[in-house]
Design an enzyme around this catalytic site. Structure first.
Site, PDB file in Angstrom:
ATOM      1  N   ASP A   1       0.858  -1.178   0.000  1.00 18.61           N
ATOM      2  CA  ASP A   1       0.000   0.000   0.000  1.00 18.61           C
ATOM      3  C   ASP A   1       0.900   1.236   0.000  1.00 18.61           C
ATOM      4  OD1 ASP A   1       0.957   0.338   2.517  1.00 18.61           O
ATOM      5  OD2 ASP A   1      -0.923  -0.058   3.539  1.00 18.61           O
TER       6      ASP A   1
ATOM      7  N   ASP B   1      -8.097  -6.832   0.604  1.00 14.85           N
ATOM      8  CA  ASP B   1      -7.186  -7.068   1.722  1.00 14.85           C
ATOM      9  C   ASP B   1      -7.909  -6.645   2.986  1.00 14.85           C
ATOM     10  OD1 ASP B   1      -5.943  -4.370   2.997  1.00 14.85           O
ATOM     11  OD2 ASP B   1      -6.463  -4.042   0.897  1.00 14.85           O
TER      12      ASP B   1
ATOM     13  N   CYS C   1     -13.891 -28.974   9.511  1.00 15.38           N
ATOM     14  CA  CYS C   1     -12.956 -27.993   8.945  1.00 15.38           C
ATOM     15  C   CYS C   1     -11.654 -28.693   8.569  1.00 15.38           C
ATOM     16  CB  CYS C   1     -12.671 -26.868   9.942  1.00 15.38           C
ATOM     17  SG  CYS C   1     -11.478 -25.652   9.292  1.00 15.38           S
TER      18      CYS C   1
ATOM     19  N   CYS D   1      -8.753 -27.503   8.030  1.00 17.98           N
ATOM     20  CA  CYS D   1      -7.514 -26.759   8.264  1.00 17.98           C
ATOM     21  C   CYS D   1      -6.601 -27.474   9.263  1.00 17.98           C
ATOM     22  CB  CYS D   1      -7.809 -25.331   8.719  1.00 17.98           C
ATOM     23  SG  CYS D   1      -7.972 -25.120  10.490  1.00 17.98           S
TER      24      CYS D   1
ATOM     25  N   CYS E   1      -7.693 -27.202  13.041  1.00 19.33           N
ATOM     26  CA  CYS E   1      -8.783 -28.093  13.436  1.00 19.33           C
ATOM     27  C   CYS E   1      -8.350 -29.564  13.391  1.00 19.33           C
ATOM     28  CB  CYS E   1     -10.006 -27.847  12.559  1.00 19.33           C
ATOM     29  SG  CYS E   1     -10.769 -26.233  12.908  1.00 19.33           S
TER      30      CYS E   1
ATOM     31  N   HIS F   1      -6.551 -20.989  11.124  1.00 18.09           N
ATOM     32  CA  HIS F   1      -7.939 -21.394  10.868  1.00 18.09           C
ATOM     33  C   HIS F   1      -8.713 -20.275  10.168  1.00 18.09           C
ATOM     34  CE1 HIS F   1     -12.083 -22.782  11.586  1.00 18.09           C
ATOM     35  NE2 HIS F   1     -12.311 -21.523  11.955  1.00 18.09           N
TER      36      HIS F   1
HETATM   37 ZN   LIG Z   1     -10.184 -24.961  11.037  1.00 15.71          ZN
END
Ligand SMILES: [Zn+2]
Length: 395
Positions: free
Chosen positions: A92, A287, A329, A331, A334, A361
């Site tokens: 930026d 963003d 989830c 990820c 998790c 996450h």
């Molecule tokens: Zn997760």
């Protein structure tokens, strides 16, 4: 060849999916851009950010100018080498940070907090046609940033996408102020582009920034002025209003006035419902500090529109909960199999592990939302995907 290739358009909205090509690789759009404000996505290493599916991160010109300094980063071979992220980087311009010191943010204004002015937050000393003089929040030293300074810093950082230096117009000002401020942004755009033509890295793409406050004619005029310049892409900045509906209206006026072929970035916006609506309004990239900042404060993203897609793990109600954070989830956080009770404990103790894994996450959640929107566009079912996300489907 224009940097953006549009691969698909939605019949029912202005949404499009594409590929944005830069010197350090391709960005699949629509895209979410995680913040690497101070040359790191806080808590994560670049390989983790890339593994989540992000193509690009955002570095902050203002902060990196003050610490460690762009010349030092240049001596390490630029921001990519310094931080070890070899994919695309957008920087930026520093305009938002510089003007926030003087005006406070929209949130400050809306909540009635006065503009800053303490030594701790830095202070704007003078806003003039030439540039802005301010006091550093780090050591109190007097610093100056002009359009040319911002472009020189971004050239030294070696970012793939640079943003021009703009005057970030505050929210609670009158029409006359907004008009004059927007005109100055347009004059500064020309100075940024002139500097870049003469001195900037040839492969660095430059985005102009649309201002104009919440006034339709000023927004449209600004969009047309930026679009008429030779910038490679167009960012939408400044005050977008106090409420979401007003923000969508302002973004809608703007994208309606922009040419199709240039990439469009919406600055600082990225709540889940804003991503869905922003994509429909024709935004290519976003963003936002939200997923990373929430992660550091014990807030997790979950598919719960009623609660703004958040759950506060600091709440005592989770103390004995054996619920998972988010069933199914995929990820890495998790995958640890932790209960909300354990997340609560980590959050209450401000454990680094909790902050880091919650950041992971949250970013994974946002990336899946954006990836689903893109897949929906490519398969011709954006409306179905958007309705599902708005309805609380797990992305
Ligand atoms: Zn997760």
């Amino acid at each position: 060849m224009p940097p953006l290739e549009i691969l698909a358009r939605d019949a029912g909205s202005r949404a499009r999916a594409g590929i944005l090509r830069t010197a350090h690789g391709e960005i699949r759009t629509p895209a979410f851009v995680p913040l690497a404000t101070k040359a790191t996505v806080r808590g994560l290493v670049p390989a983790e950010v890339a593994a989540l599916g992000f193509d690009i991160v955002l570095g902050n010109t203002f902060h990196l100018f003050l610490d460690p300094g762009h010349e030092l980063i240049r001596s390490f071979g630029g921001l990519h080498e310094f931080m070890g992220w070899r994919g695309p980087i957008v920087t930026d311009s520093g305009g938002f940070q510089v003007f926030s010191m003087g005006h406070g943010t929209v949130a400050d204004e809306v909540k009635g907090r006065s503009a800053f002015g303490s030594e701790r937050h830095g202070r704007v000393l003078a806003i003039e046609e030439d540039g802005v003089t301010f006091r550093s929040y780090i050591d109190g030293s007097e610093r100056f940033m002009a359009p040319e300074t911002s472009m020189a810093i971004q050239a030294a950082l070696g970012s793939d996408l640079a943003l021009v230096f703009d005057e970030c117009t505050p929210f609670h000002v009158d029409r006359d102020y907004t008009a004059r401020s927007t005109e100055r942004t347009h004059r500064w755009l020309d100075r940024c582009l002139d500097w870049h033509d003469a001195n900037g890295p040839a492969e660095q793409l430059v985005y102009g920034i649309v201002q104009g406050g919440v006034l339709e004619d000023l927004r449209v005029e600004s969009a047309q002025t930026i679009a008429a310049s030779r910038c490679d892409g167009i960012a939408i900045g400044g005050s977008l209003g106090a409420e979401k509906e007003q923000m969508y209206e302002v973004v809608g006026w703007t994208t309606a006035a922009l040419p199709e072929e240039r990439p469009r970035h919406l600055l600082g916006i990225g709540e889940i419902d804003d991503l869905v609506r922003g994509v429909e309004l024709g935004i290519d990239s976003f963003d936002c500090a939200m997923p990373t900042r929430l992660g550091r404060h014990g807030m997790a993203l979950v598919p719960d529109p009623e609660k703004r897609w958040r759950v506060d793990l600091a709440k005592a109600r989770w103390r004995h909960s054996d619920e998972p954070l988010l069933e199914g989830c995929p990820c890495a956080a998790c995958a640890q199999g932790w209960t909300r009770g354990y997340w609560h404990y980590l959050t209450r103790n401000r454990e680094l592990t909790g902050q880091r894994m919650l950041t992971l996450h949250n970013l994974a959640f946002v990336q899946r939302v954006v990836a689903r929107l893109r897949d929906g566009l490519l398969s011709g079912d954006l409306a179905g995907v958007a309705a599902a996300i708005r309805g609380g489907a797990t992305p």
